[in-house]
Design an enzyme around this catalytic site. Structure first.
Site, PDB file in Angstrom:
ATOM      1  N   ASP A  83      50.746  19.432  47.851  1.00 44.83           N
ATOM      2  CA  ASP A  83      49.552  18.932  47.180  1.00 44.83           C
ATOM      3  C   ASP A  83      49.587  17.416  46.990  1.00 44.83           C
ATOM      4  O   ASP A  83      48.634  16.715  47.310  1.00 44.83           O
ATOM      5  CB  ASP A  83      49.359  19.615  45.810  1.00 44.83           C
ATOM      6  CG  ASP A  83      49.267  21.122  45.939  1.00 44.83           C
ATOM      7  OD1 ASP A  83      49.057  21.589  47.076  1.00 44.83           O
ATOM      8  OD2 ASP A  83      49.406  21.826  44.926  1.00 44.83           O
TER       9      ASP A  83
ATOM     10  N   GLY B  43      33.612  42.914  38.238  1.00 43.17           N
ATOM     11  CA  GLY B  43      34.248  42.645  36.949  1.00 43.17           C
ATOM     12  C   GLY B  43      34.675  43.955  36.327  1.00 43.17           C
ATOM     13  O   GLY B  43      34.253  45.033  36.773  1.00 43.17           O
TER      14      GLY B  43
ATOM     15  N   HIS C  72      33.343  46.590  47.997  1.00 43.41           N
ATOM     16  CA  HIS C  72      33.887  45.215  48.035  1.00 43.41           C
ATOM     17  C   HIS C  72      33.946  44.697  49.469  1.00 43.41           C
ATOM     18  O   HIS C  72      34.898  45.005  50.194  1.00 43.41           O
ATOM     19  CB  HIS C  72      35.282  45.198  47.402  1.00 43.41           C
ATOM     20  CG  HIS C  72      35.224  45.365  45.916  1.00 43.41           C
ATOM     21  ND1 HIS C  72      35.088  44.303  45.061  1.00 43.41           N
ATOM     22  CD2 HIS C  72      35.224  46.478  45.148  1.00 43.41           C
ATOM     23  CE1 HIS C  72      35.028  44.737  43.820  1.00 43.41           C
ATOM     24  NE2 HIS C  72      35.105  46.061  43.841  1.00 43.41           N
TER      25      HIS C  72
ATOM     26  N   LYS D 144      44.685  26.510  48.268  1.00 47.68           N
ATOM     27  CA  LYS D 144      45.931  26.060  48.915  1.00 47.68           C
ATOM     28  C   LYS D 144      45.831  26.042  50.442  1.00 47.68           C
ATOM     29  O   LYS D 144      46.275  25.093  51.089  1.00 47.68           O
ATOM     30  CB  LYS D 144      47.072  26.997  48.487  1.00 47.68           C
ATOM     31  CG  LYS D 144      48.434  26.490  48.829  1.00 47.68           C
ATOM     32  CD  LYS D 144      48.904  25.528  47.775  1.00 47.68           C
ATOM     33  CE  LYS D 144      50.268  25.001  48.010  1.00 47.68           C
ATOM     34  NZ  LYS D 144      50.689  24.149  46.878  1.00 47.68           N
TER      35      LYS D 144
ATOM     36  N   GLU E   2      34.727  41.858  50.415  1.00 45.17           N
ATOM     37  CA  GLU E   2      35.753  40.812  50.575  1.00 45.17           C
ATOM     38  C   GLU E   2      37.131  41.370  50.926  1.00 45.17           C
ATOM     39  O   GLU E   2      37.992  40.620  51.374  1.00 45.17           O
ATOM     40  CB  GLU E   2      35.830  39.961  49.290  1.00 45.17           C
ATOM     41  CG  GLU E   2      36.407  40.643  48.061  1.00 45.17           C
ATOM     42  CD  GLU E   2      35.390  41.515  47.309  1.00 45.17           C
ATOM     43  OE1 GLU E   2      34.336  41.826  47.886  1.00 45.17           O
ATOM     44  OE2 GLU E   2      35.675  41.900  46.166  1.00 45.17           O
TER      45      GLU E   2
ATOM     46  N   CYS F 124      29.639  45.051  43.313  1.00 37.98           N
ATOM     47  CA  CYS F 124      30.195  45.984  42.322  1.00 37.98           C
ATOM     48  C   CYS F 124      29.538  45.771  40.950  1.00 37.98           C
ATOM     49  O   CYS F 124      28.349  46.028  40.805  1.00 37.98           O
ATOM     50  CB  CYS F 124      31.710  45.844  42.291  1.00 37.98           C
ATOM     51  SG  CYS F 124      32.508  47.234  41.490  1.00 37.98           S
ATOM     52  N   TYR F 125      30.275  45.244  39.964  1.00 43.55           N
ATOM     53  CA  TYR F 125      29.646  45.008  38.655  1.00 43.55           C
ATOM     54  C   TYR F 125      28.414  44.124  38.801  1.00 43.55           C
ATOM     55  O   TYR F 125      27.384  44.340  38.154  1.00 43.55           O
ATOM     56  CB  TYR F 125      30.646  44.357  37.692  1.00 43.55           C
ATOM     57  CG  TYR F 125      30.067  44.081  36.315  1.00 43.55           C
ATOM     58  CD1 TYR F 125      29.914  45.103  35.392  1.00 43.55           C
ATOM     59  CD2 TYR F 125      29.654  42.787  35.957  1.00 43.55           C
ATOM     60  CE1 TYR F 125      29.364  44.860  34.140  1.00 43.55           C
ATOM     61  CE2 TYR F 125      29.110  42.533  34.706  1.00 43.55           C
ATOM     62  CZ  TYR F 125      28.969  43.569  33.804  1.00 43.55           C
ATOM     63  OH  TYR F 125      28.420  43.324  32.565  1.00 43.55           O
TER      64      TYR F 125
END
Ligand code: XMP
Length: 504
Positions: free
Chosen positions: A220, A48, A162, A360, A164, A75-76
């Protein structure tokens, strides 16, 4: 996952799901009691933008750390674990940003099958300098002595980098280790499981009651309708409004796939004339949007009246819509879409949103699982007002024909070049300029067609696609030869911002 507002948060959730573990992004003010009730097998605290010492910086209910549920802070999130449990976080003079080599100092389940030294992606200013009781340093870089830490007995871990982002060499493996070695995940989040569970759930909910769905032809609504159709069969009625502004062959494809192919109860409302006369003489883009939105609701209302009262209304809401409109609380309606006003005009009892937990790419995978054709599953996003906002100025029948033909050629050539999945959106625009040309022995004075193609991940920002010149050349030659009332083709090389993706 508790969301502390970091820029990569949706990405973490997607990575976790790609590892076949269901992951939900929840507001960071969730209480320990709420977490306990939810009963996750593990919790991730995201990064964050805040500093733990900042005024109004998000905190956590510290009892969450005492529930015995494994935690990974990123991280945060890592700094917050240290800070909450009595460690020390320091504000550094300079930020550390970019790739860093880090070394594991002590091995833990988190570092299984990861080499001792590898590269991670850092993006922080604050850093942990001393750890709470029971915690030990697991990894370090020369400038960040506490790069990873953990309390192995309690299964609580923190990483400053990170995992990710792709620049962290073994980031995915670290997440996998946390999920499978620390949390004991089973890996049962697959689209095949999703489909069977969702169909069973929908069957139970719907029973033999009546369901209505507005089918736009987009991914969708197509996937949502197909899923509900598996559960409700003929009790589902889909309404497809043919407003005459679709791309070439789209209405025909919707009918052939869903009515003829899948045997759905599909009502096609032929409203081309109504939309065209409502749009006559209007050139302001916002006015055009409003007219189309209002007309769409009117046509749908008429069809819904004919069908009569239903029990459920299907919406193709997907997870990013849910997150955006209220941070995980609730999102009932896709506001950006023409279907936004439908709940007001349909006599129904409850909204069904079978895709509201999916990203998605997961929606597309469900579509594939359901056997939908690539042309539906990989369809590029199309705005609700469709070609009406790709015709600059007034929408006329003649311009629609020209644009549809030019757009179809562009799409065909992109497909032929195998570029369909690399480009986020690609379409033709009919500008309101006419220019002089020579076609055959004649001087012509005709429309300029603009080609727009962009790469993007979420349509918030976009870059113009570097389409090979040969492809552009083929498109230009074909348009000026095959399309009536077009004698010039230009390629839009503007990113978003400052331009938008659409021209209107
Ligand atoms: P812009 O043009 O704002 O587009 O960069 C961002 C994304 O939104 C789509 N778009 C719309 N979608 N109704 C829609 O349903 C609209 O009025 C509309 N305007 C833009 C656009 O195609 C792109 O994907």
């Amino acid at each position: 996952m508790l969301d502390f507002g970091g820029q990569y948060n949706q990405l973490i959730a997607r990575r976790v799901r790609d590892l076949k573990v269901y992951c939900d992004l929840k507001p960071c003010d969730m209480t320990a009691a709420e977490v306990e009730k939810y009963a996750p097998i593990g919790i991730i605290f995201t990064g964050g933008p805040n500093s733990v010492y900042g005024e109004g910086a998000p905190r956590i209910d510290r009892r969450i750390l005492q529930l015995g549920i494994p935690v990974l802070g990123i991280c945060y999130g890592a700094q917050l674990i240290a800070h909450t449990l009595g460690g020390e976080v320091e504000h550094a003079e300079t930020s550390e940003y970019g790739k860093r080599e880090f070394t594991f100092i002590k091995r833990s389940p988190l570092s299984e099958n990861i080499p001792e030294a590898s590269v991670c992606w850092m993006s922080h200013t604050d850093r942990v300098v001393s750890l709470p009781a029971g915690f030990e340093v697991l990894a370090a870089t020369p400038s960040c002595p506490v790069t990873a830490f953990g309390n192995l007995a309690k299964c609580v871990y923190g990483v400053q980098f990170h995992p990710e982002v792709v620049h962290t060499e073994y980031g995915n493996r670290l997440l996998e280790n946390f999920l499978y070695r620390v949390c004991g995940a089973k890996g049962d989040w697959t689209m095949a499981n999703f489909v069977s569970e969702q169909v069973a759930r929908l069957k139970e909910k719907i029973g033999d009651k009546k369901v209505l769905c507005a089918m736009s032809g987009g991914v969708d609504s197509a996937v949502a309708a197909t899923l509900v159709h598996r559960a409700a069969g003929k009790n589902l009625t889909c309404v497809f409004v043919d407003h005459g502004l679709h791309r070439k062959n789209e209405p025909e494809e919707v009918v052939s796939v869903f009515r003829d192919g899948l045997g759905m109860n599909l009502v096609k409302a032929d409203a081309q004339e109504r939309f065209l006369s409502a749009l006559a003489g209007v050139s302001d883009p916002e006015k055009k949007r409003k007219i189309i939105g209002a007309e769409f609701i009117k046509v749908f209302e008429e069809e819904a009246k004919r069908i009569g009262a239903v029990d459920f209304l299907v919406q193709g809401t997907i997870y990013p819509d849910v997150i955006e409109s209220g941070k995980g609380k609730s999102a009932v309606i896709k506001s950006h879409h023409n279907v936004g006003g439908l709940p007001d005009v349909v006599d129904f009892k409850e909204i069904v949103e079978p895709l509201r937990d999916l990203f998605k790419d997961e929606v597309r995978r469900v579509g594939i699982e359901l056997g939908l054709a690539d042309s539906i599953v990989w369809r590029q996003p199309c705005p609700g007002p469709a070609l009406a906002i790709r015709i600059m100025g007034e929408v006329t029948r003649e311009k629609l024909v020209t644009l549809r033909d030019a757009d179809a050629i562009f799409r065909e050539e992109i497909a032929r070049a195998g570029l369909e999945r690399d480009i986020w959106q690609y379409f033709a625009v009919i500008t309101d300029s006419k220019t002089v040309g020579v076609q055959g022995d004649f001087r012509t004075y005709e429309n300029v067609i603009a080609l727009r193609a962009v790469t993007s991940v979420d349509a918030m920002t976009a870059d113009w696609a570097r389409i090979p010149y040969e492809v552009l050349e083929r498109v230009s030659t074909r348009i000026t030869n095959e399309v009536k009332h077009a004698n010039r083709v230009v390629y839009d090389i503007t990113s978003k911002p400052p331009a938008t993706i659409e021209w209107e």
